[in-house]
Design a protein around this motif. Structure first.
Motif, PDB file in Angstrom:
ATOM      1  N   SER A  47       0.850  -1.189   0.000  1.00  0.00           N
ATOM      2  CA  SER A  47       0.000   0.000   0.000  1.00  0.00           C
ATOM      3  C   SER A  47       0.884   1.237   0.000  1.00  0.00           C
ATOM      4  CB  SER A  47      -0.930   0.012   1.219  1.00  0.00           C
ATOM      5  OG  SER A  47      -0.179   0.048   2.413  1.00  0.00           O
ATOM      6  N   GLY A  48       0.297   2.360  -0.447  1.00  0.00           N
ATOM      7  CA  GLY A  48       1.029   3.612  -0.453  1.00  0.00           C
ATOM      8  C   GLY A  48       2.141   3.670  -1.481  1.00  0.00           C
ATOM      9  N   ILE A  49       2.107   2.808  -2.505  1.00  0.00           N
ATOM     10  CA  ILE A  49       3.169   2.823  -3.509  1.00  0.00           C
ATOM     11  C   ILE A  49       2.834   3.830  -4.603  1.00  0.00           C
ATOM     12  CG2 ILE A  49       4.029   0.495  -3.112  1.00  0.00           C
ATOM     13  CD1 ILE A  49       2.210  -0.548  -5.243  1.00  0.00           C
ATOM     14  N   ASN A  50       3.870   4.494  -5.127  1.00  0.00           N
ATOM     15  CA  ASN A  50       3.665   5.562  -6.097  1.00  0.00           C
ATOM     16  C   ASN A  50       3.378   5.042  -7.501  1.00  0.00           C
ATOM     17  OD1 ASN A  50       4.043   7.690  -4.261  1.00  0.00           O
ATOM     18  ND2 ASN A  50       6.274   7.544  -4.453  1.00  0.00           N
ATOM     19  N   LYS A  51       3.946   3.895  -7.833  1.00  0.00           N
ATOM     20  CA  LYS A  51       3.749   3.331  -9.169  1.00  0.00           C
ATOM     21  C   LYS A  51       3.247   1.898  -9.056  1.00  0.00           C
ATOM     22  CE  LYS A  51       7.114   6.313 -11.408  1.00  0.00           C
ATOM     23  NZ  LYS A  51       8.428   6.469 -12.029  1.00  0.00           N
ATOM     24  N   SER A 201      -7.124  20.884 -11.422  1.00  0.00           N
ATOM     25  CA  SER A 201      -8.201  19.954 -11.092  1.00  0.00           C
ATOM     26  C   SER A 201      -7.828  18.522 -11.460  1.00  0.00           C
ATOM     27  CB  SER A 201      -9.481  20.369 -11.825  1.00  0.00           C
ATOM     28  OG  SER A 201     -10.514  19.432 -11.618  1.00  0.00           O
ATOM     29  N   MET A 202      -7.266  18.343 -12.654  1.00  0.00           N
ATOM     30  CA  MET A 202      -6.907  16.994 -13.106  1.00  0.00           C
ATOM     31  C   MET A 202      -5.751  16.416 -12.296  1.00  0.00           C
ATOM     32  SD  MET A 202      -9.053  15.999 -15.263  1.00  0.00           S
ATOM     33  CE  MET A 202     -10.277  16.996 -14.398  1.00  0.00           C
ATOM     34  N   ASP A 203      -4.804  17.260 -11.910  1.00  0.00           N
ATOM     35  CA  ASP A 203      -3.697  16.779 -11.070  1.00  0.00           C
ATOM     36  C   ASP A 203      -4.230  16.212  -9.762  1.00  0.00           C
ATOM     37  OD1 ASP A 203      -1.801  17.444 -12.919  1.00  0.00           O
ATOM     38  OD2 ASP A 203      -1.226  19.335 -11.974  1.00  0.00           O
ATOM     39  N   ARG A 204      -5.161  16.928  -9.153  1.00  0.00           N
ATOM     40  CA  ARG A 204      -5.737  16.464  -7.890  1.00  0.00           C
ATOM     41  C   ARG A 204      -6.525  15.170  -8.103  1.00  0.00           C
ATOM     42  NH1 ARG A 204      -4.132  17.641  -3.106  1.00  0.00           N
ATOM     43  NH2 ARG A 204      -4.101  19.856  -3.665  1.00  0.00           N
ATOM     44  N   LEU A 205      -7.253  15.100  -9.217  1.00  0.00           N
ATOM     45  CA  LEU A 205      -8.058  13.909  -9.490  1.00  0.00           C
ATOM     46  C   LEU A 205      -7.178  12.684  -9.720  1.00  0.00           C
ATOM     47  CD1 LEU A 205     -10.845  12.638 -10.025  1.00  0.00           C
ATOM     48  CD2 LEU A 205     -10.584  13.323 -12.425  1.00  0.00           C
ATOM     49  N   THR A 206      -6.154  12.824 -10.556  1.00  0.00           N
ATOM     50  CA  THR A 206      -5.312  11.669 -10.859  1.00  0.00           C
ATOM     51  C   THR A 206      -4.543  11.200  -9.632  1.00  0.00           C
ATOM     52  OG1 THR A 206      -3.555  13.147 -11.659  1.00  0.00           O
ATOM     53  CG2 THR A 206      -5.058  12.248 -13.297  1.00  0.00           C
ATOM     54  N   GLN A 207      -4.124  12.126  -8.795  1.00  0.00           N
ATOM     55  CA  GLN A 207      -3.415  11.730  -7.576  1.00  0.00           C
ATOM     56  C   GLN A 207      -4.360  11.054  -6.584  1.00  0.00           C
ATOM     57  OE1 GLN A 207      -0.149  11.734  -6.866  1.00  0.00           O
ATOM     58  NE2 GLN A 207       0.249  12.465  -8.931  1.00  0.00           N
ATOM     59  N   SER A 208      -5.638  11.392  -6.657  1.00  0.00           N
ATOM     60  CA  SER A 208      -6.623  10.811  -5.734  1.00  0.00           C
ATOM     61  C   SER A 208      -7.034   9.396  -6.126  1.00  0.00           C
ATOM     62  CB  SER A 208      -7.883  11.693  -5.680  1.00  0.00           C
ATOM     63  OG  SER A 208      -7.572  12.981  -5.195  1.00  0.00           O
ATOM     64  N   ASN A 209      -6.807   9.030  -7.378  1.00  0.00           N
ATOM     65  CA  ASN A 209      -7.335   7.760  -7.887  1.00  0.00           C
ATOM     66  C   ASN A 209      -6.302   6.652  -8.006  1.00  0.00           C
ATOM     67  OD1 ASN A 209     -10.006   8.396  -8.048  1.00  0.00           O
ATOM     68  ND2 ASN A 209     -10.000   8.929 -10.205  1.00  0.00           N
ATOM     69  N   GLY A 302       1.068  13.525 -23.656  1.00  0.00           N
ATOM     70  CA  GLY A 302       1.961  12.506 -23.116  1.00  0.00           C
ATOM     71  C   GLY A 302       2.361  11.479 -24.164  1.00  0.00           C
ATOM     72  N   SER A 303       1.422  11.088 -25.015  1.00  0.00           N
ATOM     73  CA  SER A 303       1.729  10.126 -26.077  1.00  0.00           C
ATOM     74  C   SER A 303       2.731  10.712 -27.067  1.00  0.00           C
ATOM     75  CB  SER A 303       0.454   9.712 -26.805  1.00  0.00           C
ATOM     76  OG  SER A 303      -0.416   8.994 -25.946  1.00  0.00           O
ATOM     77  N   LEU A 304       2.542  11.978 -27.437  1.00  0.00           N
ATOM     78  CA  LEU A 304       3.480  12.614 -28.362  1.00  0.00           C
ATOM     79  C   LEU A 304       4.849  12.803 -27.726  1.00  0.00           C
ATOM     80  CD1 LEU A 304       1.062  15.176 -30.047  1.00  0.00           C
ATOM     81  CD2 LEU A 304       2.117  13.171 -31.116  1.00  0.00           C
ATOM     82  N   ALA A 305       4.878  13.056 -26.410  1.00  0.00           N
ATOM     83  CA  ALA A 305       6.164  13.131 -25.714  1.00  0.00           C
ATOM     84  C   ALA A 305       6.875  11.781 -25.748  1.00  0.00           C
ATOM     85  CB  ALA A 305       5.953  13.596 -24.276  1.00  0.00           C
ATOM     86  N   PHE A 473      12.663   4.552 -18.985  1.00  0.00           N
ATOM     87  CA  PHE A 473      11.840   4.132 -17.851  1.00  0.00           C
ATOM     88  C   PHE A 473      11.573   5.284 -16.876  1.00  0.00           C
ATOM     89  CE2 PHE A 473      14.056   0.341 -19.337  1.00  0.00           C
ATOM     90  CZ  PHE A 473      12.996  -0.530 -19.517  1.00  0.00           C
ATOM     91  N   ALA A 474      12.048   6.473 -17.203  1.00  0.00           N
ATOM     92  CA  ALA A 474      11.872   7.632 -16.309  1.00  0.00           C
ATOM     93  C   ALA A 474      10.527   8.298 -16.615  1.00  0.00           C
ATOM     94  CB  ALA A 474      13.019   8.621 -16.482  1.00  0.00           C
ATOM     95  N   PHE A 475       9.500   7.883 -15.885  1.00  0.00           N
ATOM     96  CA  PHE A 475       8.144   8.376 -16.109  1.00  0.00           C
ATOM     97  C   PHE A 475       7.546   8.873 -14.795  1.00  0.00           C
ATOM     98  CE2 PHE A 475       8.696   6.604 -20.157  1.00  0.00           C
ATOM     99  CZ  PHE A 475       7.626   6.948 -20.972  1.00  0.00           C
ATOM    100  N   SER A 476       6.561   9.732 -14.901  1.00  0.00           N
ATOM    101  CA  SER A 476       5.942  10.351 -13.730  1.00  0.00           C
ATOM    102  C   SER A 476       5.053   9.365 -12.981  1.00  0.00           C
ATOM    103  CB  SER A 476       5.101  11.560 -14.160  1.00  0.00           C
ATOM    104  OG  SER A 476       4.033  11.156 -14.999  1.00  0.00           O
ATOM    105  N   ASP A 477       4.762   9.698 -11.714  1.00  0.00           N
ATOM    106  CA  ASP A 477       3.792   8.946 -10.935  1.00  0.00           C
ATOM    107  C   ASP A 477       2.388   9.417 -11.322  1.00  0.00           C
ATOM    108  OD1 ASP A 477       6.041   7.993  -9.688  1.00  0.00           O
ATOM    109  OD2 ASP A 477       5.838   9.276  -7.932  1.00  0.00           O
ATOM    110  N   GLY A 478       1.387   8.812 -10.710  1.00  0.00           N
ATOM    111  CA  GLY A 478       0.020   9.287 -10.917  1.00  0.00           C
ATOM    112  C   GLY A 478      -0.831   8.292 -11.670  1.00  0.00           C
ATOM    113  N   PHE A 479      -2.111   8.641 -11.816  1.00  0.00           N
ATOM    114  CA  PHE A 479      -3.062   7.787 -12.526  1.00  0.00           C
ATOM    115  C   PHE A 479      -2.654   7.650 -13.986  1.00  0.00           C
ATOM    116  CE2 PHE A 479      -7.309   6.964 -14.421  1.00  0.00           C
ATOM    117  CZ  PHE A 479      -7.633   5.835 -13.688  1.00  0.00           C
ATOM    118  N   ASN A 480      -2.143   8.761 -14.569  1.00  0.00           N
ATOM    119  CA  ASN A 480      -1.524   8.746 -15.885  1.00  0.00           C
ATOM    120  C   ASN A 480      -0.026   8.944 -15.711  1.00  0.00           C
ATOM    121  OD1 ASN A 480      -3.955   8.455 -17.357  1.00  0.00           O
ATOM    122  ND2 ASN A 480      -4.340  10.660 -17.212  1.00  0.00           N
TER     123      ASN A 480
END
Length: 517
Positions: A47-51, A201-209, A302-305, A473-480
């Motif tokens: 639990s509490g894991i970022n990825k 708003s989306m940052d808060r949502l993705t971090q919440s999910n 993100g896909s284009l990046a 492999f250097a990617f951000s945390d979060g729902f996306n």
């Protein structure tokens, strides 16, 4: 008070108590009775894991394509192959089209107003009808002129300040979505108030999910702890009020333009026209209008990046093939168009491999929930299970994609078996498939074709002229999950290509004036 009345009250209280605990006891009994039939899985959970998708991939490798976790009171199923996801979420969609309970993102943050997280029912059906009518394939094709015009602006931005390519990708994606939704374009992604507020708003949502991040998802009673004792609630509730204010203000601006006759055709206009017949409140309409931003901006940019990251790492292996095809089909005196794409199979394969290789929706989008007991290949899946189909597991499954971390567009040209029509699973499954998939895939395909046509993209060089390696492999945390900052070289292929980009940019800016804020 008579003994009879006291007895009646006591009996009623007892029945009420039984009504609360009996379903739980029945559920626990059922799990116990079928324990030997449950899918395999670990005895303990993290639990509490970022990825969490990295852990899910480990589980799928160890236990197979269907893994069982007991996350608090909720049975959780992790799917690790495209076939398992297709068999359950697509073929048995009637049982797997609901959503689990999202206490942080769905209830505390959104007040039950986000259709993306809504359980299967009347509210979700109204929401889905609106989204489908606004973004189905035929309707999405009417947005192609906007996508093409904004893409021409993106080419000019990449030409002038290539080092800021991430900012340019975000501006493109945001402007397409905001224009399509509200009828006004985004000229500066860093200062635009709509982008800034929606992004927050989306940052808060993705971090919440993120599954497993918050204990309240496993122990719902924690939701009722006063905020003074639960600091994890404070920012979420503040964000909810900001969201309500933002969505109402945006729709008020749309209504004002509509009344003046200055509102271009857009999704918000369609929502207002359908609102009364669907019986939706102003706030429901406001949240529905906010859906494309949350679903489309981060995924497209993100896909284009990730495409640029692939160019920096693997460019020499596929870019020459794509450019040879582009030069043959398109020539050198104009940019590729949507009409060219059917004749550019390799460029389209590059786009498909981009969506496969590093999916932004690493967790497979919002989890599904089962509404009935089910048995799959002899494994019992209980009613009320949360079902997660993480794309990090599915798209990196060696059985479907050998050497999965290699970027190989040829996968999408060779004959192979894969469930569905895309050859990948980036847009989800069944009744919960992404309604904006046609808009999103069109943006990725067109821009990849134009970038490869106009630019030489590859590894940046250090002071000694050597390639700077990038970490794939250097990617951000979060729902996306999107690539963390990385260097990339972006140079025009020739003076003739520069001339075409500049000419088409000037024409685009004239046409886009109709969408100025």
């Amino acid at each position: 008070m008579s003994a009879t009345l006291l007895a009646s009250i006591g009996f009623a209280v007892a029945l009420s108590y039984l009504g609360l605990i009996f379903p739980k006891l029945l559920k626990e009994w059922k799990l116990h009775a079928h324990r030997s039939e449950l899918p395999p899985g670990p005895k303990s959970i993290k639990s509490g894991i970022n990825k969490p998708w990295l852990w899910f991939r480990e589980l799928n490798k160890e236990y197979g394509d269907v893994v069982y976790l007991q996350m608090g009171p909720t049975p959780t199923i992790i799917l690790g192959s495209a076939q398992a996801a297709w068999d359950l979420l697509e073929k048995r969609g009637a049982k797997y089209s609901s959503r689990p309970r999202f206490i942080m993102g769905g209830e505390l943050l959104s007040g039950g107003m986000r259709g993306l997280m809504a359980p299967y029912g009347p509210f979700w059906r109204r929401w889905r009808k609106l989204l489908h009518s606004g973004f189905m394939q035929r309707q999405s094709e009417t947005y192609r002129p906007i996508q093409s015009l904004e893409s021409k602006v993106l080419m000019k931005e990449l030409l002038e300040t290539p080092a800021k390519f991430r900012t340019h990708l975000e501006r493109y994606a945001a402007s397409v979505i905001v224009t399509v939704t509200y009828g006004r374009r985004v000229e500066d992604v860093e200062t635009d108030i709509v982008v800034r507020q929606n992004g927050e708003s989306m940052d808060r949502l993705t971090q919440s999910n993120i599954p497993g991040k918050y204990a309240v998802e496993r122990y719902p009673a924690l939701k009722y702890i006063p905020s003074i004792f639960a600091p994890w609630k404070v920012q979420v509730l503040k964000q909810r009020q900001k969201d309500i204010q933002m969505y109402n203000q945006l729709m008020d601006e749309v209504k004002e333009k509509k009344a003046k006759g200055t509102l271009p055709t857009c999704f918000a206009k369609h929502l207002l026209e359908e609102q009364q017949s669907l019986g939706m409140s102003d706030l429901e309409i406001g949240y529905a209008a906010g859906t494309p931003f949350g679903a489309g901006v981060e995924t497209s940019s993100g896909s284009l990046a990730s495409f640029f990251l692939a160019c920096a790492k693997f460019g020499p292996q596929f870019i020459p093939k794509a450019q040879k095809e582009l030069d043959r089909v398109v020539g050198r005196d104009r940019l590729p168009t949507f009409e060219d794409l059917p004749n550019l199979p390799y460029a389209r394969a590059v786009a498909s491999e981009t969506l496969r290789w590093r999916p932004v929706a690493v967790l497979g989008g919002t989890p599904h929930a089962s509404t009935a007991d089910d048995v799959y290949k002899g494994m019992f899946i209980p009613k009320g299970s949360t079902v997660i189909a993480p794309l990090w597991s599915i798209h990196l499954n060696e059985a479907d994609f050998p050497e999965p971390h290699e970027f190989r567009p040829e996968r999408f040209i060779e004959d192979r078996e894969y469930p569905g029509t895309f050859g990948h699973s980036a847009f989800g499954w069944g009744r919960r498939i992404c309604p904006g998939m046609h808009l999103g895939s069109a943006s990725v395909e067109l821009n990849i074709a134009r970038i490869l046509w106009a630019f030489e993209v590859g590894a940046a060089k250090n002071s000694r002229g050597e390639d700077i390696d990038v970490d794939i492999f250097a990617f951000s945390d979060g729902f996306n999950s999107s690539p963390l900052p990385f260097p990339c070289s972006i140079k025009p292929r020739s003076p003739e290509h520069v001339e075409v980009v500049e000419r088409e940019y000037q024409d685009a800016i004239k046409s886009l004036k109709a969408y100025s804020a």
